[in-house]
Design a protein around this motif. Structure first.
Motif, PDB file in Angstrom:
ATOM      1  N   THR A 290      32.498  34.579  45.806  1.00  0.00           N
ATOM      2  CA  THR A 290      32.445  34.021  44.650  1.00  0.00           C
ATOM      3  C   THR A 290      33.340  34.504  43.717  1.00  0.00           C
ATOM      4  O   THR A 290      33.613  34.350  42.461  1.00  0.00           O
ATOM      5  CB  THR A 290      31.005  34.493  44.119  1.00  0.00           C
ATOM      6  OG1 THR A 290      30.930  36.151  44.273  1.00  0.00           O
ATOM      7  CG2 THR A 290      29.835  34.089  44.772  1.00  0.00           C
ATOM      8  N   ARG A 291      34.415  35.246  44.350  1.00  0.00           N
ATOM      9  CA  ARG A 291      35.582  35.745  43.484  1.00  0.00           C
ATOM     10  C   ARG A 291      37.013  35.539  44.426  1.00  0.00           C
ATOM     11  O   ARG A 291      37.540  36.268  44.406  1.00  0.00           O
ATOM     12  CB  ARG A 291      35.626  37.121  43.246  1.00  0.00           C
ATOM     13  CG  ARG A 291      34.212  37.729  42.464  1.00  0.00           C
ATOM     14  CD  ARG A 291      34.721  37.223  41.039  1.00  0.00           C
ATOM     15  NE  ARG A 291      33.757  37.840  40.156  1.00  0.00           N
ATOM     16  CZ  ARG A 291      33.919  37.718  38.660  1.00  0.00           C
ATOM     17  NH1 ARG A 291      34.958  37.322  38.191  1.00  0.00           N
ATOM     18  NH2 ARG A 291      32.966  38.104  37.939  1.00  0.00           N
ATOM     19  N   GLN A 340      39.423  44.228  45.681  1.00  0.00           N
ATOM     20  CA  GLN A 340      39.351  43.644  44.644  1.00  0.00           C
ATOM     21  C   GLN A 340      40.143  43.956  43.290  1.00  0.00           C
ATOM     22  O   GLN A 340      40.152  45.141  43.061  1.00  0.00           O
ATOM     23  CB  GLN A 340      37.666  43.580  44.309  1.00  0.00           C
ATOM     24  CG  GLN A 340      37.510  42.570  43.138  1.00  0.00           C
ATOM     25  CD  GLN A 340      36.086  42.592  42.483  1.00  0.00           C
ATOM     26  OE1 GLN A 340      35.146  43.194  43.295  1.00  0.00           O
ATOM     27  NE2 GLN A 340      35.658  41.673  41.675  1.00  0.00           N
ATOM     28  N   LEU A 341      40.754  43.085  42.658  1.00  0.00           N
ATOM     29  CA  LEU A 341      41.250  43.342  41.384  1.00  0.00           C
ATOM     30  C   LEU A 341      40.404  43.493  40.371  1.00  0.00           C
ATOM     31  O   LEU A 341      39.781  42.454  40.218  1.00  0.00           O
ATOM     32  CB  LEU A 341      42.491  42.211  40.987  1.00  0.00           C
ATOM     33  CG  LEU A 341      43.720  42.063  41.980  1.00  0.00           C
ATOM     34  CD1 LEU A 341      43.433  41.477  43.452  1.00  0.00           C
ATOM     35  CD2 LEU A 341      45.006  41.391  41.349  1.00  0.00           C
ATOM     36  N   HIS A 342      40.594  44.593  39.482  1.00  0.00           N
ATOM     37  CA  HIS A 342      39.768  44.516  38.277  1.00  0.00           C
ATOM     38  C   HIS A 342      40.871  44.713  37.115  1.00  0.00           C
ATOM     39  O   HIS A 342      41.493  45.903  36.791  1.00  0.00           O
ATOM     40  CB  HIS A 342      39.062  45.891  38.236  1.00  0.00           C
ATOM     41  CG  HIS A 342      37.935  45.662  39.405  1.00  0.00           C
ATOM     42  ND1 HIS A 342      36.654  45.244  39.168  1.00  0.00           N
ATOM     43  CD2 HIS A 342      37.931  46.153  40.637  1.00  0.00           C
ATOM     44  CE1 HIS A 342      35.970  45.243  39.872  1.00  0.00           C
ATOM     45  NE2 HIS A 342      36.587  45.672  40.969  1.00  0.00           N
ATOM     46  N   VAL A 343      41.213  43.545  36.273  1.00  0.00           N
ATOM     47  CA  VAL A 343      42.106  43.508  35.081  1.00  0.00           C
ATOM     48  C   VAL A 343      41.566  44.401  34.003  1.00  0.00           C
ATOM     49  O   VAL A 343      40.477  43.809  33.569  1.00  0.00           O
ATOM     50  CB  VAL A 343      42.607  42.389  34.835  1.00  0.00           C
ATOM     51  CG1 VAL A 343      43.472  42.231  33.835  1.00  0.00           C
ATOM     52  CG2 VAL A 343      43.333  41.912  36.091  1.00  0.00           C
ATOM     53  N   HIS A 344      42.042  45.344  33.389  1.00  0.00           N
ATOM     54  CA  HIS A 344      41.292  46.029  32.170  1.00  0.00           C
ATOM     55  C   HIS A 344      42.127  45.891  30.891  1.00  0.00           C
ATOM     56  O   HIS A 344      41.685  46.235  29.897  1.00  0.00           O
ATOM     57  CB  HIS A 344      41.085  47.525  32.642  1.00  0.00           C
ATOM     58  CG  HIS A 344      42.227  48.311  32.997  1.00  0.00           C
ATOM     59  ND1 HIS A 344      43.101  48.832  31.983  1.00  0.00           N
ATOM     60  CD2 HIS A 344      42.945  48.682  33.958  1.00  0.00           C
ATOM     61  CE1 HIS A 344      44.001  49.332  32.602  1.00  0.00           C
ATOM     62  NE2 HIS A 344      43.928  49.303  33.988  1.00  0.00           N
ATOM     63  N   ASP A 345      43.300  45.522  31.317  1.00  0.00           N
ATOM     64  CA  ASP A 345      44.041  45.217  29.826  1.00  0.00           C
ATOM     65  C   ASP A 345      44.928  44.022  30.249  1.00  0.00           C
ATOM     66  O   ASP A 345      46.072  43.805  31.149  1.00  0.00           O
ATOM     67  CB  ASP A 345      45.078  46.327  29.713  1.00  0.00           C
ATOM     68  CG  ASP A 345      45.819  46.357  28.400  1.00  0.00           C
ATOM     69  OD1 ASP A 345      46.031  45.150  27.926  1.00  0.00           O
ATOM     70  OD2 ASP A 345      46.521  47.112  27.773  1.00  0.00           O
ATOM     71  N   ARG A 346      44.404  42.944  29.663  1.00  0.00           N
ATOM     72  CA  ARG A 346      44.990  41.426  30.036  1.00  0.00           C
ATOM     73  C   ARG A 346      46.661  41.420  29.425  1.00  0.00           C
ATOM     74  O   ARG A 346      47.445  40.997  30.094  1.00  0.00           O
ATOM     75  CB  ARG A 346      44.346  40.449  29.485  1.00  0.00           C
ATOM     76  CG  ARG A 346      42.771  40.222  30.382  1.00  0.00           C
ATOM     77  CD  ARG A 346      42.139  38.871  29.617  1.00  0.00           C
ATOM     78  NE  ARG A 346      42.086  38.922  27.917  1.00  0.00           N
ATOM     79  CZ  ARG A 346      41.299  38.153  27.420  1.00  0.00           C
ATOM     80  NH1 ARG A 346      40.630  37.129  27.832  1.00  0.00           N
ATOM     81  NH2 ARG A 346      41.205  38.498  25.957  1.00  0.00           N
ATOM     82  N   ALA A 347      46.962  41.953  28.344  1.00  0.00           N
ATOM     83  CA  ALA A 347      48.070  41.884  27.932  1.00  0.00           C
ATOM     84  C   ALA A 347      49.312  42.836  28.552  1.00  0.00           C
ATOM     85  O   ALA A 347      50.109  42.295  28.466  1.00  0.00           O
ATOM     86  CB  ALA A 347      48.072  42.798  26.354  1.00  0.00           C
ATOM     87  N   ALA A 348      48.908  43.761  29.015  1.00  0.00           N
ATOM     88  CA  ALA A 348      49.715  44.437  29.807  1.00  0.00           C
ATOM     89  C   ALA A 348      49.953  44.043  31.342  1.00  0.00           C
ATOM     90  O   ALA A 348      50.953  44.527  32.057  1.00  0.00           O
ATOM     91  CB  ALA A 348      49.362  45.856  29.849  1.00  0.00           C
ATOM     92  N   PHE A 349      48.905  43.351  31.973  1.00  0.00           N
ATOM     93  CA  PHE A 349      48.906  42.929  33.115  1.00  0.00           C
ATOM     94  C   PHE A 349      50.008  41.940  33.575  1.00  0.00           C
ATOM     95  O   PHE A 349      50.294  40.910  32.882  1.00  0.00           O
ATOM     96  CB  PHE A 349      47.347  42.576  33.438  1.00  0.00           C
ATOM     97  CG  PHE A 349      47.361  41.845  34.940  1.00  0.00           C
ATOM     98  CD1 PHE A 349      47.436  42.557  36.114  1.00  0.00           C
ATOM     99  CD2 PHE A 349      47.071  40.500  35.158  1.00  0.00           C
ATOM    100  CE1 PHE A 349      47.341  42.076  37.384  1.00  0.00           C
ATOM    101  CE2 PHE A 349      46.864  40.058  36.442  1.00  0.00           C
ATOM    102  CZ  PHE A 349      46.780  40.736  37.415  1.00  0.00           C
ATOM    103  N   ASP A 350      50.690  42.189  34.634  1.00  0.00           N
ATOM    104  CA  ASP A 350      51.479  41.138  35.113  1.00  0.00           C
ATOM    105  C   ASP A 350      51.156  40.692  36.467  1.00  0.00           C
ATOM    106  O   ASP A 350      51.079  41.450  37.384  1.00  0.00           O
ATOM    107  CB  ASP A 350      53.160  41.785  35.279  1.00  0.00           C
ATOM    108  CG  ASP A 350      54.024  40.713  35.632  1.00  0.00           C
ATOM    109  OD1 ASP A 350      53.730  39.889  36.388  1.00  0.00           O
ATOM    110  OD2 ASP A 350      55.250  41.184  35.627  1.00  0.00           O
TER     111      ASP A 350
END
Length: 421
Positions: A290-291, A340-350
């Protein structure tokens, strides 16, 4: 010319300005230009076309290249809406990979059939290009080909190459081409990642653009037409109103429809341009879960991978030790370990740097790591560079630095074709 001039005046009244080449650039009011909580939602290219009474298509027999993502804000499909409207003569539909109604898995399509809902003939474009695709457009009897599909923002997501191939074929067949714009779901921030070497051109990358291109489909159409097509097509673009380059999909106020079976959410798209690289390895890229693309793993992988990835302290993301059993694709029905990737700051994430970091740490922490024997990774990254550097033991920073000059050149080229601030 009279028809086009009238349609442009109507669209200008809806809040746009002409750019070089006849495209429309958005000059929306401050409220419209700031979608999200407390602001007006984004208006898609289709909405603006319909609000102008389809003047851009007046007197034309129209065919639409689309899939389930071609919807209105109230979740009606644009083919159903146009078919019921006497102001537009819709005569054909063209389905890409996964099909017009989206019933096919990756690497599949729906073939030629008549749509039960409208009776319209549906033609298959998947894996067709050049003269064979031009012959499909000719056989359909259309005068104008319209494109409206939600992209995911990555070079190897095939809908942008369906766009490219259809533009080439429309020119060969003497058809006009209209692109109705939709948001890049992961924002229109700066382009990221390696730029394709044409020697590695395939359907997951026809031309030298960055792995995460940071453009909308209308912007890409303008880029393709000006820079890459041997003979430019008669092109019109209908931009959105109210979209900013900093906007992620949840700021648009638009409904999300999975553009393909393994792109269920905007969060999937956020990581996809980096983690899709695991298609080129013997690890699962999360298909059958599911991910998809957020879960990665293989038999024999343990917590050391997540620990190694977290030790890099990449901005905006954390990696969780995870275990899962895919229901199809790699490791079907078998329990695997991974992250599993957990993105907590979309603006900083590359996402591309994260994908490279995961390749580097997977190879270092798991002795079973291997590339697919066909070196599919080279098609995904656009050259042999990433594979050979990772194999040589390069660090994440060293791999990323290797494409800096090519990326800078692409960013400069891209800038000339952007429609939004």
């Amino acid at each position: 010319m009279k028809r086009t001039e009238l349609s442009r005046r109507g669209l200008l009244a809806a809040g746009g300005a002409l750019t070089a080449g006849g495209a429309l650039a958005v000059t929306a009011s401050p409220a419209a230009a700031a979608p999200g909580r407390g602001h007006a939602r984004v208006r898609t290219g289709f909405e603006r076309l319909a609000a102008d009474g389809y003047a851009l298509l007046a007197g034309e027999r129209v065919g639409v290249v689309t899939n389930p993502t071609g919807i209105t804000p109230d979740a009606r499909h644009l083919v159903d809406v146009m078919h019921a409207d006497e102001r537009v003569d819709l005569v054909a539909v063209f389905g890409p990979e996964h099909g017009f109604r989206g019933t096919a898995q990756a690497g599949g399509s729906e073939g030629r059939y008549d749509d039960p809902a409208t009776g319209l003939p549906v033609y298959d474009t998947y894996l067709k290009s050049g003269r064979p695709l031009a012959d499909v457009f000719t056989a359909s009897g259309v005068d104008t080909v319209v494109f409206d599909i939600q992209d995911a923002g990555a070079r190897f997501y095939t809908y942008i190459w369906t766009l490219y191939d259809c533009m080439v074929a429309a020119e060969l067949a003497g058809k006009r081409f209209v692109v109705l714009d939709r948001p890049n779901p992961v924002s229109g921030r700066a382009a990221l990642g390696p730029v394709l070497d044409r020697a590695f051109a395939t359907f997951v990358g026809r031309e030298p653009i960055a792995q995460a291109h940071g453009m909308t489909v209308a912007e890409l159409a303008l880029l393709f037409n000006a820079e890459f097509l041997a003979r430019p097509v008669d092109l019109e673009t209908v931009p959105m109103a109210g979209w900013r380059r900093s906007d992620f999909f949840d700021a648009t106020g638009l409904p999300w429809v999975p553009p393909s079976p393994n792109m269920p959410t905007p969060e999937t798209a956020l990581v996809y341009s980096g983690t899709c690289l695991f298609e080129g390895t013997n690890l699962s890229e999360g298909r059958g879960t599911t991910r998809p693309f957020e879960l990665l793993g293989a038999e024999g992988v343990d917590r050391r991978w997540a620990e190694a990835a977290n030790a890099l302290e990449l901005p905006g993301v954390r990696f969780r030790e995870a275990y899962f059993a895919p229901t199809f694709s790699k490791f079907q029905g078998r329990t695997v370990g991974g992250v599993q990737l957990h993105v907590h700051d979309r603006a900083a994430f590359d996402p591309v740097r994260a994908g490279i970091a995961l390749l580097v740490t997977a190879r270092a922490s798991w002795s079973g790591f291997a590339w697919r024997p066909d070196h599919w990774i080279d098609k995904l990254t656009g050259s042999t560079r990433v594979r050979t550097l990772v194999d040589a033991g390069a660090t994440t920073d060293e791999v990323v630095a290797a494409w800096s000059d090519d990326l800078a050149a692409f960013r400069a080229l891209r800038r000339e074709h952007l429609l939004y601030r």
